[in-house]
Design a protein around this motif. Structure first.
Motif, PDB file in Angstrom:
ATOM      1  N   LYS A  77     -42.618 -65.264  91.080  1.00  0.00           N
ATOM      2  CA  LYS A  77     -42.900 -66.598  90.542  1.00  0.00           C
ATOM      3  C   LYS A  77     -44.382 -66.807  90.246  1.00  0.00           C
ATOM      4  O   LYS A  77     -44.732 -67.280  89.157  1.00  0.00           O
ATOM      5  CB  LYS A  77     -42.382 -67.662  91.508  1.00  0.00           C
ATOM      6  CG  LYS A  77     -40.866 -67.802  91.510  1.00  0.00           C
ATOM      7  CD  LYS A  77     -40.413 -68.879  92.479  1.00  0.00           C
ATOM      8  CE  LYS A  77     -38.890 -68.991  92.482  1.00  0.00           C
ATOM      9  NZ  LYS A  77     -38.416 -70.015  93.463  1.00  0.00           N
ATOM     10  N   ARG A  86     -46.108 -67.522  86.525  1.00  0.00           N
ATOM     11  CA  ARG A  86     -46.979 -68.684  86.282  1.00  0.00           C
ATOM     12  C   ARG A  86     -48.343 -68.239  85.758  1.00  0.00           C
ATOM     13  O   ARG A  86     -48.890 -68.873  84.848  1.00  0.00           O
ATOM     14  CB  ARG A  86     -47.142 -69.480  87.580  1.00  0.00           C
ATOM     15  CG  ARG A  86     -45.906 -70.268  87.967  1.00  0.00           C
ATOM     16  CD  ARG A  86     -46.247 -71.341  88.985  1.00  0.00           C
ATOM     17  NE  ARG A  86     -46.741 -70.759  90.225  1.00  0.00           N
ATOM     18  CZ  ARG A  86     -45.987 -70.491  91.271  1.00  0.00           C
ATOM     19  NH1 ARG A  86     -44.681 -70.730  91.225  1.00  0.00           N
ATOM     20  NH2 ARG A  86     -46.506 -69.985  92.372  1.00  0.00           N
ATOM     21  N   LYS A  87     -48.894 -67.188  86.305  1.00  0.00           N
ATOM     22  CA  LYS A  87     -50.195 -66.700  85.841  1.00  0.00           C
ATOM     23  C   LYS A  87     -50.102 -66.196  84.399  1.00  0.00           C
ATOM     24  O   LYS A  87     -51.009 -66.445  83.582  1.00  0.00           O
ATOM     25  CB  LYS A  87     -50.683 -65.587  86.766  1.00  0.00           C
ATOM     26  CG  LYS A  87     -52.078 -65.085  86.450  1.00  0.00           C
ATOM     27  CD  LYS A  87     -52.546 -64.088  87.485  1.00  0.00           C
ATOM     28  CE  LYS A  87     -53.938 -63.563  87.129  1.00  0.00           C
ATOM     29  NZ  LYS A  87     -54.934 -64.637  87.063  1.00  0.00           N
ATOM     30  N   ARG A 119     -49.946 -69.230  82.060  1.00  0.00           N
ATOM     31  CA  ARG A 119     -51.258 -69.849  81.842  1.00  0.00           C
ATOM     32  C   ARG A 119     -52.098 -69.024  80.870  1.00  0.00           C
ATOM     33  O   ARG A 119     -52.782 -69.574  79.993  1.00  0.00           O
ATOM     34  CB  ARG A 119     -51.993 -70.000  83.174  1.00  0.00           C
ATOM     35  CG  ARG A 119     -51.432 -71.068  84.079  1.00  0.00           C
ATOM     36  CD  ARG A 119     -52.410 -71.422  85.196  1.00  0.00           C
ATOM     37  NE  ARG A 119     -52.707 -70.256  86.027  1.00  0.00           N
ATOM     38  CZ  ARG A 119     -52.043 -69.948  87.130  1.00  0.00           C
ATOM     39  NH1 ARG A 119     -51.016 -70.701  87.516  1.00  0.00           N
ATOM     40  NH2 ARG A 119     -52.372 -68.886  87.839  1.00  0.00           N
TER      41      ARG A 119
END
Length: 555
Positions: A502, A506-507, A510
């Protein structure tokens, strides 16, 4: 009474010691420990009865002398009978042999009615047996146990044997403490327990120092992921001709059927052993030793040993991950560290220990200045009995105590958090590929100047940017398959895999958002950019995001 006690001690000392030595030769250290403890408990009981027979108060006896003698004779007859049965059955099949399935703690009041009657008579209101001379005699006789076991403990290095000795002695001490007439035996057993625990602590520390702190890994120990890959041997089937093809297939099916029939609980045990063997050796040693000495040594001692061993094990795992990084790659090094730290934390949780301590050490950094002031002071009072004494002042100013708190559990959590963050950082960079480098270049250019400078940068050329995203999209499937394969190899729990993936997703999201922003705010009709080029690049970005979401949803 003094004459009686001296005569009984002189008469029995050599006999008791000889009996202890014989028990050790026949039954080994563990078997001798139990039998000798039972023997001393019974000896104390019988000697107390005999002492009361001579010097006790007749009015306070519950049973006549003939009854007591009958009980004593009954106990002796039972002992002789047991000895004869042991001789007939041989040493290995003796009822008193630790290897015999019938081996039990004999001589207790619960297993012998005669001994129970004897204990009832002794546990009367007559306290004559508490005389100091008599208790000193019993203590001298019971010291033979300490003498014999201590000589055996000096040469023992096996932790299992030492743990068994301590467990047996604790059980026998409880039996001895149950009656006030056998407290001398209980005191002797307590002294032996302390010696056995000291030997156990020494051997445990020695093993941890050798197998963890000073461990030098070999190529086989660092063979990751080789140790996690199939340990099963490769099977090659050779078919000689077409006529024998069907026969060969039938034989293979029959062999598989036989193997499936043979499978059972042993397969589960073998699987657990394979998993255990795949652990890094220092961590195996730490968990094995701690599980053995838990509940055998004092809690404070165990916590101190666990604290030092966890520190050494964590350092050893970090060093091993560096070697694996050089040999197998970044993802294997990260997953190796995450896997073992998770196992270490999970296996330590049942012990319910804090792993905290306060270390104190003397600080002599100000000693030089304090000595200079001491020598420069001509009016120093060396013999003053107050706090102004020059020597006291020298010690107070020159030496100080520094305290530092050590929390191995917190250090383990920090190390695990750092390992997970490294895995997230390295995995996201590996999956992003050239996209991460492109976004970093855009950030550094914008931070140094402005968006106008970014528009004319060589790396911002439309064709180059499209090639970057096209290359990342083309390589993404292979990178995702590799990451998924390695995570399945190192981490068996799918929930743990999802927790680690997860933050990676998310990284990556971004980074892609920042890349889309730089592309949208990028140059207009220059440096190879136009509306069609921007649409193609954004389409590649969306395709990349879709693949990442589909892959993450499978976990």
């Amino acid at each position: 009474r003094n004459t009686y006690c001296g005569a009984r001690e002189t008469l029995l000392t050599s006999t008791v010691r000889t009996h202890m030595d014989i028990l050790k030769e026949r039954h080994g250290l563990v078997g001798m420990t139990r039998l000798a403890s039972v023997f001393l408990i019974r000896l104390c009981t019988i000697e107390t009865a005999l002492y009361l027979d001579f010097f006790g108060d007749p009015d306070k006896r519950r049973y006549p002398r003939k009854k007591v003698k009958g009980v004593l004779n009954q106990g002796d007859d039972e002992e002789v009978k047991n000895g004869e049965e042991g001789k007939e059955g041989g040493t290995d099949e003796s009822p008193m042999s630790p290897q015999s399935p019938k081996y039990k703690r004999m001589g207790s009041t619960s297993s012998h009615p005669g001994a129970a009657a004897l204990a009832s008579q002794i546990l009367s209101e007559d306290s004559t047996y508490r005389d100091a001379e008599f208790q000193s005699m019993l203590g001298s006789l019971c010291s033979a146990l300490h003498r014999t076991i201590r000589r055996g403990l000096v040469s023992v290095l096996d932790l299992d044997v030492l743990c068994q000795v301590v467990s047996v002695l604790r059980e026998e001490r409880s039996a001895a403490n149950s009656s006030p007439t056998t407290l001398a035996a209980a005191r002797a057993v307590s002294g032996v327990i302390q010696d056995a625990q000291e030997r156990l602590i020494f051997c445990a520390n020695n093993a941890l120092h050798k197998e963890v702190a000073r461990f030098k890994p070999t190529a086989r120990d660092l063979n990751y992921p080789g140790k996690l890959l199939g340990e099963e041997p490769k099977v090659s089937i050779i078919i000689e001709d077409d006529s024998k093809k069907e026969d060969g297939e039938d034989e293979v099916k029959e062999e598989k059927a036989k193997e499936e029939e043979a499978k059972g609980p042993e397969d589960a045990v073998a699987a657990q052993l394979r998993v255990y063997e795949s652990w890094f050796p220092p961590m195996r040693s730490v968990l094995r030793i701690l599980s053995k000495i838990f509940r055998v040594v004092e809690p404070r001692v165990f916590e101190d040993i666990a604290l030092q061993s966890v520190q050494s094990c964590t350092k050893s795992l970090k060093d091993a991950s560096i070697h694996i990084l050089r040999k197998s790659g970044q993802i294997h090094a990260d997953l190796f560290l995450v896997k073992h730290l998770l196992i270490l934390r999970e296996q330590l949780s049942p012990f319910d220990i804090q792993l905290r301590s306060v270390e104190r050490q003397l600080d002599f950094s100000e000693a030089g200045k304090a000595v200079t002031r001491f020598l420069a002071n001509r009016n120093r009072r060396l013999f003053s009995m107050s706090t102004e004494n020059a020597l006291i002042t020298l010690l107070r100013e020159g030496v100080s105590v520094q305290e530092s708190s050590v929390d191995s559990k917190r250090d383990l959590e920090d190390c695990l958090r750092s390992a997970c963050n490294d895995f997230i950082e390295h995995t996201s960079s590996s999956l992003l590929g050239p996209i991460a480098g492109f976004v970093d270049q855009c950030k550094s250019t914008v931070a140094g100047s402005s968006m106008e400078a970014l528009a004319g940068a060589p790396f911002m050329n439309g064709i180059s940017v499209k090639g970057v995203f096209a290359s990342a999209v083309g390589n993404l499937d292979g990178e995702l398959d590799n990451v998924s394969k390695q995570m399945n190899l190192y981490l068996e729990n799918t929930a743990t895999q999802g927790i680690l993936l997860k933050p990676v997703v998310r990284k990556m999201a971004r980074t892609l958002e920042e890349g889309k922003r730089f592309i949208s705010e990028g140059p207009e009709e220059q440096n190879g950019w136009d509306a069609e080029m921007r649409a193609d690049v954004l389409k590649l970005v969306e395709e990349y995001e879709l693949k990442v979401k589909v892959a993450s949803s499978k976990k």
